[in-house]
Design a protein around this motif. Structure first.
Motif, PDB file in Angstrom:
ATOM      1  N   LEU B 396      60.099 -42.306  33.786  1.00 55.95           N
ATOM      2  CA  LEU B 396      61.444 -42.176  34.338  1.00 55.95           C
ATOM      3  C   LEU B 396      62.423 -41.600  33.328  1.00 55.95           C
ATOM      4  O   LEU B 396      63.390 -40.955  33.693  1.00 55.95           O
ATOM      5  N   SER B 397      62.192 -41.849  32.055  1.00 54.64           N
ATOM      6  CA  SER B 397      63.154 -41.343  31.086  1.00 54.64           C
ATOM      7  C   SER B 397      62.794 -39.940  30.629  1.00 54.64           C
ATOM      8  O   SER B 397      63.639 -39.246  30.090  1.00 54.64           O
ATOM      9  N   SER B 398      61.553 -39.514  30.821  1.00 52.68           N
ATOM     10  CA  SER B 398      61.203 -38.185  30.317  1.00 52.68           C
ATOM     11  C   SER B 398      60.812 -37.205  31.402  1.00 52.68           C
ATOM     12  O   SER B 398      61.071 -36.016  31.281  1.00 52.68           O
ATOM     13  N   VAL B 399      60.130 -37.682  32.431  1.00 53.20           N
ATOM     14  CA  VAL B 399      59.601 -36.727  33.400  1.00 53.20           C
ATOM     15  C   VAL B 399      60.412 -36.712  34.695  1.00 53.20           C
ATOM     16  O   VAL B 399      60.753 -35.655  35.198  1.00 53.20           O
ATOM     17  N   ASP B 400      60.711 -37.875  35.203  1.00 54.77           N
ATOM     18  CA  ASP B 400      61.397 -37.934  36.491  1.00 54.77           C
ATOM     19  C   ASP B 400      62.730 -38.678  36.400  1.00 54.77           C
ATOM     20  O   ASP B 400      62.901 -39.713  37.051  1.00 54.77           O
ATOM     21  N   PRO B 401      63.680 -38.201  35.620  1.00 54.81           N
ATOM     22  CA  PRO B 401      64.919 -38.978  35.519  1.00 54.81           C
ATOM     23  C   PRO B 401      65.722 -38.981  36.816  1.00 54.81           C
ATOM     24  O   PRO B 401      66.648 -39.769  36.942  1.00 54.81           O
ATOM     25  N   GLU B 402      65.358 -38.109  37.755  1.00 57.46           N
ATOM     26  CA  GLU B 402      66.160 -38.060  38.970  1.00 57.46           C
ATOM     27  C   GLU B 402      66.007 -39.306  39.830  1.00 57.46           C
ATOM     28  O   GLU B 402      66.813 -39.574  40.694  1.00 57.46           O
ATOM     29  N   LEU B 403      64.970 -40.077  39.548  1.00 60.90           N
ATOM     30  CA  LEU B 403      64.747 -41.268  40.370  1.00 60.90           C
ATOM     31  C   LEU B 403      65.672 -42.413  39.987  1.00 60.90           C
ATOM     32  O   LEU B 403      65.847 -43.356  40.734  1.00 60.90           O
ATOM     33  N   LEU B 404      66.234 -42.351  38.797  1.00 58.13           N
ATOM     34  CA  LEU B 404      67.030 -43.479  38.322  1.00 58.13           C
ATOM     35  C   LEU B 404      68.470 -43.369  38.799  1.00 58.13           C
ATOM     36  O   LEU B 404      68.977 -42.276  39.002  1.00 58.13           O
ATOM     37  N   PRO B 405      69.140 -44.507  38.946  1.00 60.70           N
ATOM     38  CA  PRO B 405      70.560 -44.442  39.243  1.00 60.70           C
ATOM     39  C   PRO B 405      71.315 -43.848  38.048  1.00 60.70           C
ATOM     40  O   PRO B 405      70.911 -44.041  36.893  1.00 60.70           O
ATOM     41  N   THR B 406      72.392 -43.161  38.339  1.00 59.58           N
ATOM     42  CA  THR B 406      73.115 -42.437  37.288  1.00 59.58           C
ATOM     43  C   THR B 406      73.499 -43.330  36.120  1.00 59.58           C
ATOM     44  O   THR B 406      73.343 -42.970  34.953  1.00 59.58           O
ATOM     45  N   VAL B 409      70.603 -44.045  33.912  1.00 57.18           N
ATOM     46  CA  VAL B 409      70.213 -42.868  33.136  1.00 57.18           C
ATOM     47  C   VAL B 409      71.129 -42.721  31.938  1.00 57.18           C
ATOM     48  O   VAL B 409      70.684 -42.472  30.813  1.00 57.18           O
TER      49      VAL B 409
END
Lengths: 372, 601, 388
Positions: B396-406, B409
């Motif tokens: 989530l922090s390197s590949v798919d950060p778009e999944l996290l709430p702003t 992030v």
């Protein structure tokens, strides 16, 4: 022995792969998280300027340590601009100005200027749709004039503009009208015949933004901006009103917290199209002297309020018909309820002004305000 | 070791079982060899002046060997006259021969006590007694054996009937509870090593084996690795008899069977296969026994050694549950499993084990089903947290950060500002620290390990963050991971996850969330394809056994668990017969009290 | 005693059969759903979906009848014995190629979806390769291993998807559109049904998988498969309604993967992962991996039956080779548009031809040659292994 060599080779290969930082692997702190994006017309025609706004690293560090707001007058956000004939070109230009990867996956607010020409707006919207990582959940907001002012305006209530808008539109019952529009909702309206998009307008002022107007578009054409009262009426007709209040001058009373659904039905009577809005609102009565409060009076007030609102609604729709813009989706409802009739009209915009509109409004006072 | 001596040892072993030719006494040849060797040694020493230690060893070995041959010859020769069909393996009845034979073989080690004495006071019958010092009870040997034999008055009968002398001694002299008779040397020596006392009587070819076993054993300890808040606090100790006793106390039915097997050429370890007849599938018991019988090893010291042979694939996941708790073994037996006890190991193996077995423990059955279900779910959560938290962080922090709430992030990005490493190296650094701390804490003495824990947690934790090597979120994540993986009540279950953790980490690094899911599918497929003794490892989830789900990640009330696990295919599927009527649901307390008072007044 | 039949034991249970069959068809069409139906028939596309379900039910019924003829043999092994050898060979080859094409279409499609959403910088062949390797590993443990994996992994994800599907109901903006459409434009509905049939064409798997059901559970397995089909249709209808009432019919026709778009706008406030719908899309990996694994499994079994290969090693080799071939072949498909054309132009006609043609050709022949079939059935009847 062979096994050992194999293991070593795999280990070395793995390490090499790890160190290359392959493909999409890039830690968040090595990306510029674009939270807001603004689209403006550029000076030269047929080009636009795109502003990518993201938090500054120091503000990010502060926010993670739960630190104080406002780092000594320094802005918490910075914006990078790019200009080009296409969104991609503008993006590339902006990317050239920064050292890290501009990342759009966390885009929260999309601001468009009302001065964008239809062709430009269409191009921008089409480009935005084709970005895979950008899902269509950001809110869309219109700026009166340049978007840059909005993107640079900081509200004392939230650290970053995007967070302000997220909490504003995220809380439906916090606003007068829940008019927040997500990008996908905008796209649905653009792509559906018989309905036109409306977009909330954010106007910057010294303490932040005021969001109490909507801009109306006919397709990609910017038509007009409704004033706050009209916006409220529009909200009521859409069934999105939440904290609307109405002053009834005759009784010196206020009907507050008007909220309730609005049901649109269409009918075809002798070739004439009728659109009927049934608005059922509940409200709270305020400012009335408790001694003078009677059942009769309360019912009079509610009747009076209903009449005022109905009149306002009809006036608003007349105006919209006059301007040939259909944000209420009368044509869309007709296409759902009477698909045969709707398909007879190749150009809905020719028929729309002729629609006969009726607004039924009932205000039911459920609470008579404070007790002393 | 000198290579020749090994050959000779083999020769010796062969000789001990196969009858040798009587017309070729081995003595003269052996002596000749010794003499030759000695002469050559002297010559060599004289000639070269080198240290000839190896040759000296050879000479000593040969001397010992010749003595052994002598003793064998004597034993064999003295028995030859009475019974012609005897082998070298059988005792002849000659005390002196026995003495020589013992002295030349086991008697050389100091813990073997060989004692000559006489039975009776007036007419003395020579006898020989031998035992292992420390393994046998001295009191029993002194008071119940030697004293009684020396003061025996009916020695005449012994002299008259030497062939049944052992019977007389057994019947009317020794007061040791358990005594048996043996004639074969190969068995006698093993009995001796097991702590028995062996009594040879002059003229009697049968040897008395007295059970004077008194191991130096721990008392029944409290469980150390599988602790429980409530419920019995008895763990096995190293003595197999105690282990059997502990189980027998819990299952008193005669259907509980203990079948002994000896494993190990050298160690001759006693292994006991326990099962409940009429419950456990006999096919399963037979398969396990066959598998055990096929194990050919020299020494069996740890039960883990056979647990590998009892697993059907070389999987990371344990397929045999080893437990130190007696109550768990009793429960497993009554469910229809087989328990295997190995002497000198306090861990009893129960099998076949399924995945979910490793998440069940005593506490689940001593607490209410609410609490038990909650605990099980917490363990599941612990597994997920332990396995997935760092991979998810990386993904989530390197590949798919778009999944996290702003906001999250921004928090993560903020905590990572200034950290020179990508998240995966943060994980590697922290995990290395944790593993080193863990290993050190196990090896260190108890007092130190507490200090080390504090040092590790506070000093290293804060220092690493201060030094900006690792972000502070990572500390939280790794701590949770380290704790999460050990929520499994069985320690072995944490190991596969600690290894697979890296597999998931790599997958997350390359392919983000997608990689994690693929890795999980692979793990799931691996678990689902495993089977041990015909029992699917992932039962009751795949194959789905709805009935068994009642005792999986949630535990249903006891009364709902009517059936034994379906996957074990027990002979009697029901473990509980339903009682539709509830006797004495609401006893008439009030009435009884009233009557009582009335009677008193 | 027939050795082949005994070797095939241990077999799978009724529920495992239903899971495998269901996982074998839904994955391919679900991404396009319900664009084609709506672009053809508008709101009346709902009838296309229901019609598709009904047709599938009939075809399933026919295929089960076919399977019951020789319940212990796959079609590829008994067709040559009823027909002539060449015809049987062609049939087997067709099955194999068809399975392969379906697998290619599914893995590349998913590769494009994932590449578009999650991994824009990763080459598609890496995504597809990882997926196929996972699928090969799933099939590695044989029929039972695969069935168990699906049961333990697929079912929970399917249930989660179903629940998320219900949660998307919260997005509904125009409840008016939830009312069932009143018009029946016949030709567009039929056309929509044809194009939408890509969801169901994969269930021809039954003919290969049927012999693996435990003898006593065959009837039950058929029942469960029907129930699963019912659930699938119900879920599709619900999703159809939700989607049309959220987006309106016009917008859906503009979307490449409408269901993914719907999932992407689903977000949960205040959770660690706020785009929950996206997470569910990522979880669909198991659905696609399941589909691919089942295809590869079927491919391997059909190939083995056709070339009379036996044993675990042969199975593993065939499986691995098919997997590699799948990865290689999927690189041919250069973009998502092409994948869709492949589906529409080739796979649907080929699939429907197969699903309709096989029972129609085989059932009458089997009726005529009933003695031969009877003999074949008794030959292949498995004797249970001796106890002990």
């Amino acid at each position: 022995m062979r096994f050992r060599v194999g293991t070593k080779a795999v280990a070395v290969l793995g390490l090499v792969l790890l160190l290359t930082g392959c493909w999409g692997n890039l830690p968040v702190n090595d990306r510029i998280l674009v939270l807001c994006m603004g689209i403006d017309p550029a000076k030269s025609p047929n080009q636009f300027t795109v502003t990518f706004q993201s938090p500054t690293p120091s503000s990010v560090t502060n926010s993670s340590q739960g630190g104080s707001t406002g780092s000594g007058g320094q802005s918490d956000v910075f914006a990078v601009k790019g200009t080009g004939q296409s969104l991609e070109a503008a993006f590339n230009q902006a990317q050239a100005k920064v050292s890290k990867d501009l990342y759009l996956g966390q885009l929260q607010v999309l601001v468009i200027s009302n001065q964008l020409k239809p062709a430009l707006l269409k191009r921008a919207i089409t480009s935005l749709q084709s970005i895979g990582t950008l899902d269509k959940t950001p809110y869309i907001v219109v700026a009166n004039g340049s978007t840059f002012k909005i993107l640079q305006q900081i509200s004392p209530q939230a650290k970053f503009p995007s967070l302000y808008f997220i909490s504003l539109f995220g809380c439906v019952s916090c606003q007068t009208d829940a008019l927040g529009m997500r990008f996908w909702q905008y796209l649905v309206r653009i792509d559906t015949r018989g309905v036109d998009p409306y977009v909330p307008v954010a106007l910057p002022f010294s303490q932040g933004y005021s969001v109490d107007r909507v801009a109306l578009y006919r397709g990609y054409h910017y038509v007009t901006m409704l004033d706050p009262t009209q916006t409220t009426t529009f909200g009521i007709l859409q069934g999105l009103a939440h904290k609307v209040s109405l002053y009834v001058p005759k009784f010196h009373a206020t009907v507050a917290f008007l909220t309730g659904p609005s049901l649109l039905t269409t009918q075809v009577v002798d070739g004439q199209i009728r659109a009927i809005f049934d608005v059922h609102l509940t409200a709270m009565l305020m400012g009335l002297d408790p001694h003078s409060e009677t059942t009769q009076k309360v019912s009079d007030i509610s009747q009076m309020a209903s009449q005022i609102l109905a009149r306002r609604g009809v006036t608003l729709i007349r105006q919209l018909q006059h301007q040939d813009v259909d944000p209420l989706g009368i044509g869309r409802m007709l296409s759902w309820q009477h698909p045969g009739t709707f398909s007879h009209y190749p150009h809905w915009h020719e028929e729309y002004p002729k629609v006969h509109v009726i607004v039924h409004c009932v205000v039911k006072i459920t609470d008579v305000g404070t007790t002393k | 070791m000198w290579p020749f001596s090994r050959h000779k040892a083999k020769f010796n072993a062969k000789r001990s079982t196969i009858p040798s030719h009587p017309d070729q006494p081995p003595k003269s040849q052996a002596m000749k060899l010794v003499e030759t060797l000695k002469t050559s040694e002297e010559t060599l020493e004289h000639l070269t002046g080198f240290d000839l230690g190896l040759l000296k060893d050879l000479v000593t070995e040969t001397q010992t060997f010749s003595k052994r041959l002598e003793a064998l010859g004597l034993d064999w020769a003295s028995g030859n006259s009475s019974t012609p069909a005897k082998t070298l393996d059988e005792f002849s009845g000659n005390i002196e021969a026995a003495y020589d034979r013992l002295k030349s073989t086991v008697g050389q080690s100091p813990d073997i006590i060989i004692r000559r004495f006489f039975i009776g006071q007036r007419q003395q019958v020579p006898a020989l007694l031998t035992f292992v010092d420390g393994l046998a009870s001295n009191e029993m040997i002194d008071q119940d054996t030697v004293t009684l034999m020396q003061s025996f008055k009916g020695t005449t009968s012994l002299q008259l009937n030497p062939l049944i002398a052992h019977q007389i001694i057994h019947d009317s002299v020794v007061s040791v509870g358990h005594a048996t008779v043996e004639t074969k040397w190969s068995k006698l020596i093993i009995d001796l090593m097991g702590g028995n006392t062996i009594v040879f009587i002059q003229g009697c070819p049968e040897v008395l084996v007295l059970d004077t076993v008194n191991y130096p054993a721990r008392a029944i300890p409290t469980p150390m690795t599988e602790r429980a808040i409530k419920g019995p606090q008895e763990a096995f100790n190293e003595v197999i008899l105690t282990q059997m006793n502990l189980i027998r106390r819990r299952i008193k039915s005669p259907n509980l069977h203990f079948d002994p097997v000896k494993i190990g050429q050298l160690s001759q370890t006693m292994v006991v296969v326990a099962h409940v007849e009429g419950v456990t599938n006999p096919e399963l018991v037979m398969a396990i026994k066959r598998r055990l019988a096929s194990i050919q090893i020299d020494t069996l010291v740890y039960s883990n050694t056979i647990s590998e042979s009892l697993s059907s694939s070389r999987s990371l996941f344990p397929q045999v549950r080893s437990t130190e708790r007696a109550d768990i073994v009793a429960r497993d037996l009554s469910m229809g499993k087989v328990a295997i006890m190995v002497d000198n190991t306090p861990d009893v193996l129960t099998l076949p084990a399924t995945f979910i077995d490793f998440y069940q423990t005593t506490d689940d059955y001593t607490a209410s089903f609410w609490e038990a279900s909650l605990e099980r779910l917490v363990r599941l959560l612990g597994l997920f947290v332990g396995l997935l938290l760092p991979p998810l962080y990386i993904a989530l922090s390197s590949v798919d950060p778009e999944l996290l709430p702003t906001k999250l992030v921004i928090t993560i990005a903020g905590s990572r500002v200034g950290i020179p490493f990508p998240p995966i190296f943060e994980v590697i650094i922290m995990w290395t620290i944790i593993e080193i701390l863990r290993e050190a804490a196990i090896r260190l003495p108890k007092g130190l390990s507490t200090t080390l824990g504090t040092v590790g947690a506070i000093v290293v934790g804060t220092a690493v963050v201060k030094a900006a090597l690792v972000s502070d979120i990572m500390i939280v994540i790794i701590t949770l991971t380290a704790l999460g993986l050990f929520t499994s009540p069985v320690y072995e279950m944490a190991v596969p996850w600690r290894i697979l953790f890296w597999f998931v980490i790599l997958a997350a690094y390359f392919l983000g969330i997608y990689g994690i899911i693929l890795a999980l599918i692979v793990i799931l497929a691996h678990l689902a394809s495993m089977e041990n003794f015909g029992v699917p490892y992932l039962s009751p989830f795949g194959p789905l056994r709805v009935r068994d789900l009642k005792d999986s990640w949630v535990r249903f009330p006891e009364r709902n668990m009517v059936y034994r696990p379906v996957s074990l295919r027990t002979v009697s599927p029901k473990q509980r017969t339903r009682h539709p009527q509830k006797p004495m649901v609401s006893p008439q307390l009030h009435q009884a009290q009233k009557e009582h008072f009335d009677n008193e007044v | 005693m027939n050795r082949d039949a005994v070797e095939r034991l241990p077999r799978i249970s009724a529920m495992q059969f239903a899971t495998m069959i269901t996982s074998g068809y839904i994955a391919l069409g679900i991404f396009y759903f319900p664009r084609q139906a709506i672009s053809d028939a508008g709101r009346a596309g709902l009838w296309s979906i229901i019609l598709d379900g009904f047709i599938t039910w009939i075809l399933m019924h026919l295929l089960f009848r076919l399977n019951r003829l020789v319940p212990n043999e796959t079609l590829t092994s008994f067709a040559p014995k009823i027909f002539s050898k060449p015809v049987g060979f062609v049939m087997g080859l067709y099955t194999i190629v068809y399975n392969f094409m379906l697998a290619i279409a599914a893995v590349t499609l998913f590769g494009f979806v994932l590449g578009d959403i999650f991994l824009p910088l990763t080459p598609i062949w890496i995504i597809v390769g990882a997926l196929v390797l996972t699928a090969v590993y799933m099939g590695w443990g044989g029929t039972t291993g695969l069935a168990r994996t699906l049961q333990a992994g697929y079912t929970p994800v399917a249930i989660l998807t179903l629940l998320t599907g219900l949660a998307t109901g919260l997005l509904v903006r125009h409840p008016v559109l939830l009312l069932p459409p009143e018009n029946f434009p016949v030709i567009p509905i039929l056309h929509g049904a044809w194009q939408e049939y890509v969801i169901f064409i994969g269930f021809q798997l039954t003919i290969t998988l049927y012999p693996f059901i435990r003898n006593e559970q065959r009837k039950q397995a058929e029942k469960y498969t029907y129930i699963a089909l019912g659930i699938v249709i119900a879920a599709l209808v619900i999703e159809y309604e939700v989607m049309i009432a959220t987006f309106g019919p016009s917008y859906i026709t503009q979307l490449r993967w409408p269901l993914v778009s719907l999932m992407r706008i689903l977000s949960v406030q205040g959770f660690f992962i706020d785009k929950f719908g996206l997470l569910v899309v990522a979880l669909w990996t198991i659905i696609v991996a399941g589909f691919t694994a089942v295809r590869l499994w079927s491919l391997a079994h059909d190939t083995m039956a056709m070339f009379r290969l036996k044993g675990a090693i042969a199975y593993h080799i065939v499986l691995a080779v098919s997997g590699l071939a799948l990865i290689l072949a999927s690189t041919v498909i250069s973009n998502a548009q092409f994948d869709e054309i492949l589906n529409e132009r080739y796979l649907i006609p080929a699939g429907v031809f197969y699903l309709v043609g096989i029972p129609l050709a085989l059932l009458p022949v089997a009726y005529l040659r009933s003695t031969a079939v009877k003999k074949l059935r008794s030959q292949t009847e498995a004797t249970p292994p001796p106890i002990g």
